[in-house]
Design a protein around this motif. Structure first.
Motif, PDB file in Angstrom:
ATOM      1  N   TRP A  55       0.821  -1.134  -0.041  1.00 33.22           N
ATOM      2  CA  TRP A  55       0.008  -0.056   0.162  1.00 33.22           C
ATOM      3  C   TRP A  55       0.852   1.083   0.027  1.00 33.22           C
ATOM      4  CZ3 TRP A  55       2.007  -1.055   4.964  1.00 33.22           C
ATOM      5  CH2 TRP A  55       2.033   0.154   5.643  1.00 33.22           C
ATOM      6  N   ALA A  56       2.027   1.136   0.430  1.00 34.81           N
ATOM      7  CA  ALA A  56       2.879   2.267   0.490  1.00 34.81           C
ATOM      8  C   ALA A  56       4.085   2.408  -0.675  1.00 34.81           C
ATOM      9  CB  ALA A  56       3.585   2.561   1.873  1.00 34.81           C
ATOM     10  N   ASP A  57       4.100   1.500  -1.321  1.00 38.45           N
ATOM     11  CA  ASP A  57       5.106   1.199  -2.279  1.00 38.45           C
ATOM     12  C   ASP A  57       5.211   2.369  -3.327  1.00 38.45           C
ATOM     13  OD1 ASP A  57       5.581  -1.118  -1.221  1.00 38.45           O
ATOM     14  OD2 ASP A  57       5.043  -2.420  -2.755  1.00 38.45           O
ATOM     15  N   SER A  58       4.329   3.092  -3.612  1.00 36.86           N
ATOM     16  CA  SER A  58       4.297   3.782  -4.843  1.00 36.86           C
ATOM     17  C   SER A  58       4.203   5.498  -4.126  1.00 36.86           C
ATOM     18  CB  SER A  58       3.083   3.963  -5.792  1.00 36.86           C
ATOM     19  OG  SER A  58       1.847   3.941  -5.142  1.00 36.86           O
ATOM     20  N   ILE A  59       3.986   5.627  -2.960  1.00 36.57           N
ATOM     21  CA  ILE A  59       3.990   6.872  -2.562  1.00 36.57           C
ATOM     22  C   ILE A  59       5.129   7.925  -2.688  1.00 36.57           C
ATOM     23  CG2 ILE A  59       3.586   8.290  -0.203  1.00 36.57           C
ATOM     24  CD1 ILE A  59       1.331   6.755  -1.600  1.00 36.57           C
ATOM     25  N   ARG A  60       6.550   7.427  -2.334  1.00 36.06           N
ATOM     26  CA  ARG A  60       7.612   8.251  -2.607  1.00 36.06           C
ATOM     27  C   ARG A  60       7.733   8.920  -3.819  1.00 36.06           C
ATOM     28  NH1 ARG A  60      13.008   5.385   0.298  1.00 36.06           N
ATOM     29  NH2 ARG A  60      12.156   3.914  -0.958  1.00 36.06           N
ATOM     30  N   SER A  61       7.265   8.221  -5.032  1.00 38.43           N
ATOM     31  CA  SER A  61       7.616   8.702  -6.358  1.00 38.43           C
ATOM     32  C   SER A  61       6.385   9.765  -6.572  1.00 38.43           C
ATOM     33  CB  SER A  61       7.284   7.365  -7.347  1.00 38.43           C
ATOM     34  OG  SER A  61       5.955   6.927  -7.275  1.00 38.43           O
ATOM     35  N   MET A  62       5.340   9.770  -5.933  1.00 41.94           N
ATOM     36  CA  MET A  62       4.308  10.568  -6.011  1.00 41.94           C
ATOM     37  C   MET A  62       4.804  11.863  -5.409  1.00 41.94           C
ATOM     38  SD  MET A  62       0.699   8.770  -5.782  1.00 41.94           S
ATOM     39  CE  MET A  62      -0.244  10.240  -6.564  1.00 41.94           C
ATOM     40  N   PHE A  63       5.424  11.787  -4.423  1.00 44.09           N
ATOM     41  CA  PHE A  63       6.122  13.164  -3.648  1.00 44.09           C
ATOM     42  C   PHE A  63       7.369  13.642  -4.355  1.00 44.09           C
ATOM     43  CE2 PHE A  63       3.500  11.778  -0.256  1.00 44.09           C
ATOM     44  CZ  PHE A  63       2.874  12.947   0.220  1.00 44.09           C
ATOM     45  N   ALA A  64       7.707  13.088  -5.639  1.00 39.82           N
ATOM     46  CA  ALA A  64       8.795  13.538  -6.235  1.00 39.82           C
ATOM     47  C   ALA A  64       8.688  14.973  -6.838  1.00 39.82           C
ATOM     48  CB  ALA A  64       9.398  12.404  -7.396  1.00 39.82           C
ATOM     49  N   ASP A  65       7.272  15.116  -7.239  1.00 37.43           N
ATOM     50  CA  ASP A  65       6.904  16.533  -7.553  1.00 37.43           C
ATOM     51  C   ASP A  65       6.758  17.210  -6.428  1.00 37.43           C
ATOM     52  OD1 ASP A  65       5.531  18.786  -8.160  1.00 37.43           O
ATOM     53  OD2 ASP A  65       4.034  18.000  -9.331  1.00 37.43           O
ATOM     54  N   PRO A  66       7.645  18.592  -6.184  1.00 38.89           N
ATOM     55  CA  PRO A  66       7.723  19.140  -5.011  1.00 38.89           C
ATOM     56  C   PRO A  66       6.265  20.168  -4.650  1.00 38.89           C
ATOM     57  CG  PRO A  66       9.267  20.337  -6.650  1.00 38.89           C
ATOM     58  CD  PRO A  66       8.548  18.947  -7.234  1.00 38.89           C
ATOM     59  N   ALA A  67       5.583  20.128  -5.674  1.00 42.71           N
ATOM     60  CA  ALA A  67       4.158  20.892  -5.369  1.00 42.71           C
ATOM     61  C   ALA A  67       3.405  20.125  -4.856  1.00 42.71           C
ATOM     62  CB  ALA A  67       3.722  21.340  -6.821  1.00 42.71           C
ATOM     63  N   VAL A  68       3.582  18.668  -4.712  1.00 42.98           N
ATOM     64  CA  VAL A  68       2.633  17.676  -4.060  1.00 42.98           C
ATOM     65  C   VAL A  68       2.871  17.706  -2.620  1.00 42.98           C
ATOM     66  CG1 VAL A  68       2.081  15.366  -3.902  1.00 42.98           C
ATOM     67  CG2 VAL A  68       2.281  16.171  -6.046  1.00 42.98           C
ATOM     68  N   ALA A  69       1.837  18.280  -1.789  1.00 38.92           N
ATOM     69  CA  ALA A  69       1.836  18.210  -0.206  1.00 38.92           C
ATOM     70  C   ALA A  69       1.236  16.968   0.249  1.00 38.92           C
ATOM     71  CB  ALA A  69       1.281  19.424   0.067  1.00 38.92           C
ATOM     72  N   ALA A  70       0.291  16.363  -0.390  1.00 36.90           N
ATOM     73  CA  ALA A  70      -0.549  15.235   0.220  1.00 36.90           C
ATOM     74  C   ALA A  70      -0.832  14.349  -0.996  1.00 36.90           C
ATOM     75  CB  ALA A  70      -1.847  15.894   0.839  1.00 36.90           C
ATOM     76  N   VAL A  71      -0.986  13.043  -0.531  1.00 40.52           N
ATOM     77  CA  VAL A  71      -1.626  12.084  -1.119  1.00 40.52           C
ATOM     78  C   VAL A  71      -2.832  11.422  -0.526  1.00 40.52           C
ATOM     79  CG1 VAL A  71      -1.056   9.741  -2.664  1.00 40.52           C
ATOM     80  CG2 VAL A  71       0.693  11.749  -2.438  1.00 40.52           C
ATOM     81  N   SER A  72      -3.785  11.233  -1.358  1.00 45.48           N
ATOM     82  CA  SER A  72      -5.037  10.452  -0.773  1.00 45.48           C
ATOM     83  C   SER A  72      -4.967   9.165  -1.529  1.00 45.48           C
ATOM     84  CB  SER A  72      -6.338  11.325  -1.271  1.00 45.48           C
ATOM     85  OG  SER A  72      -7.333  10.739  -0.663  1.00 45.48           O
ATOM     86  N   PRO A  73      -4.916   8.045  -0.573  1.00 49.47           N
ATOM     87  CA  PRO A  73      -5.036   6.482  -0.889  1.00 49.47           C
ATOM     88  C   PRO A  73      -6.610   6.136  -1.050  1.00 49.47           C
ATOM     89  CG  PRO A  73      -4.620   6.604   1.495  1.00 49.47           C
ATOM     90  CD  PRO A  73      -4.632   8.126   1.054  1.00 49.47           C
ATOM     91  N   ALA A  74      -6.702   5.249  -1.880  1.00 45.62           N
ATOM     92  CA  ALA A  74      -8.080   4.489  -1.912  1.00 45.62           C
ATOM     93  C   ALA A  74      -8.566   3.896  -0.764  1.00 45.62           C
ATOM     94  CB  ALA A  74      -8.095   3.763  -3.110  1.00 45.62           C
TER      95      ALA A  74
END
Length: 296
Positions: free
Chosen positions: A91-110
């Motif tokens: 469930w957390a495997d892809s999270i770090r890549s989503m934060f590679a964009d410095p404008a992303v402050a939050a990620v909402s999982p399903a």
């Protein structure tokens, strides 16, 4: 980027253990786990070597536990995970890549109920109450819910004290709208999925929820629609009568925002050439947790 998983627990050991054990079974190698509890948990499975237990007897809400957990952890990404939510494999495997964009402050999982995705995130409805969004409503997402959320620490921590003052009824929405006001992004993802019980997605309509909704509306007037607002409040009250709770809800709307002022946040200063860990933040008061950690 390291991940700090913070699990608040106010009183229910069974729910805490359900979440905690699922996290440990599927734990990413780059994550630490912090459980903030109110003194009731005795660690019968002797997990203290794998989990950092923090006792917070004065905490009465999950949002207060978030602040304490953030101060007790160090990951660049903070994962808030409510007791009773079950982590799944990867469930957390892809999270770090989503934060590679410095404008992303939050990620909402399903969030899944049984075999279907029940929510991809939250927004406020026309009265200021939390609304869990279905998968097809992803474009309306404002941010992740209090049940499961990933945040960049540098943007979350300064917002926690004010959000916690709204209580669990609206803290996640306050964070989401505050991030949006700064021009920061909250992204939904189906690559990260967790299991929840249907009851967790049910929203209370009582005095406390109505008061929190009013405070949220007062704090973010530019982002919440006011069209026919009081007509909706009166219609909701009449529909709920003769239930005594209806009067409490009306009183919450009438007095909830007394003394509350619009939140003032400067646009985020983001250099797209910077690494995520070196984003420059605008000047704002630091949270107590930052101060405490610096002093330590």
């Amino acid at each position: 980027m390291r991940l700090s998983i913070i699990i608040p627990a106010l009183h229910d050991a069974a729910l805490l253990e359900e979440t905690m054990l699922s996290v440990l079974e599927n734990r990413p190698a780059y994550a630490d786990v912090v459980v903030v509890h109110t003194g009731f948990y005795t660690d019968p499975y002797e997990l203290a070597g794998e989990v950092k237990f923090v006792e917070a007897r004065s905490a009465v809400t999950d949002a207060q536990c978030w602040m304490i957990g953030a101060a007790a952890s160090s990951g660049e990404i903070i994962h808030l995970l409510a007791s009773g939510v079950v982590a799944t494999a990867g469930w957390a495997d892809s999270i770090r890549s989503m934060f590679a964009d410095p404008a992303v402050a939050a990620v909402s999982p399903a969030l899944r109920c049984d075999d279907a995705i029940a929510s991809i995130g939250v927004a406020a409805d026309s009265l200021g109450y939390r609304r869990f969004l279905r998968l097809e409503e992803g474009k309306s997402l404002v941010g992740p819910s209090r049940l499961a959320a990933f945040y960049r620490r540098s943007w979350l921590e300064p917002l926690l004290p004010a959000a916690a003052s709204l209580g669990d009824q609206a803290a996640d929405l306050d964070i989401a709208y505050s991030l949006k006001a700064q021009g920061l992004l909250s992204r939904p993802t189906t690559a990260s999925q967790l299991m929840v019980k249907p009851a967790a997605l049910q929203q209370d309509r009582d005095f406390a929820a109505a008061a929190a909704a009013e405070r949220l509306r007062a704090r973010h007037p530019q982002q919440l629609d006011t069209t026919s607002y009081w007509n909706q409040v009166i219609a909701q009250t009449l529909k709920a009568l003769p239930s005594p709770k209806a009067i409490g809800v009306l009183l919450g709307h009438l007095g909830g925002a007394r003394g509350e002022r619009p939140v003032a946040l400067e646009p985020a200063e983001i250099d797209q050439h910077d690494a995520p860990a070196t984003i420059r933040m605008p000047q704002r008061p630091t949270s107590q947790s930052n101060t405490d950690r610096a002093a330590a």
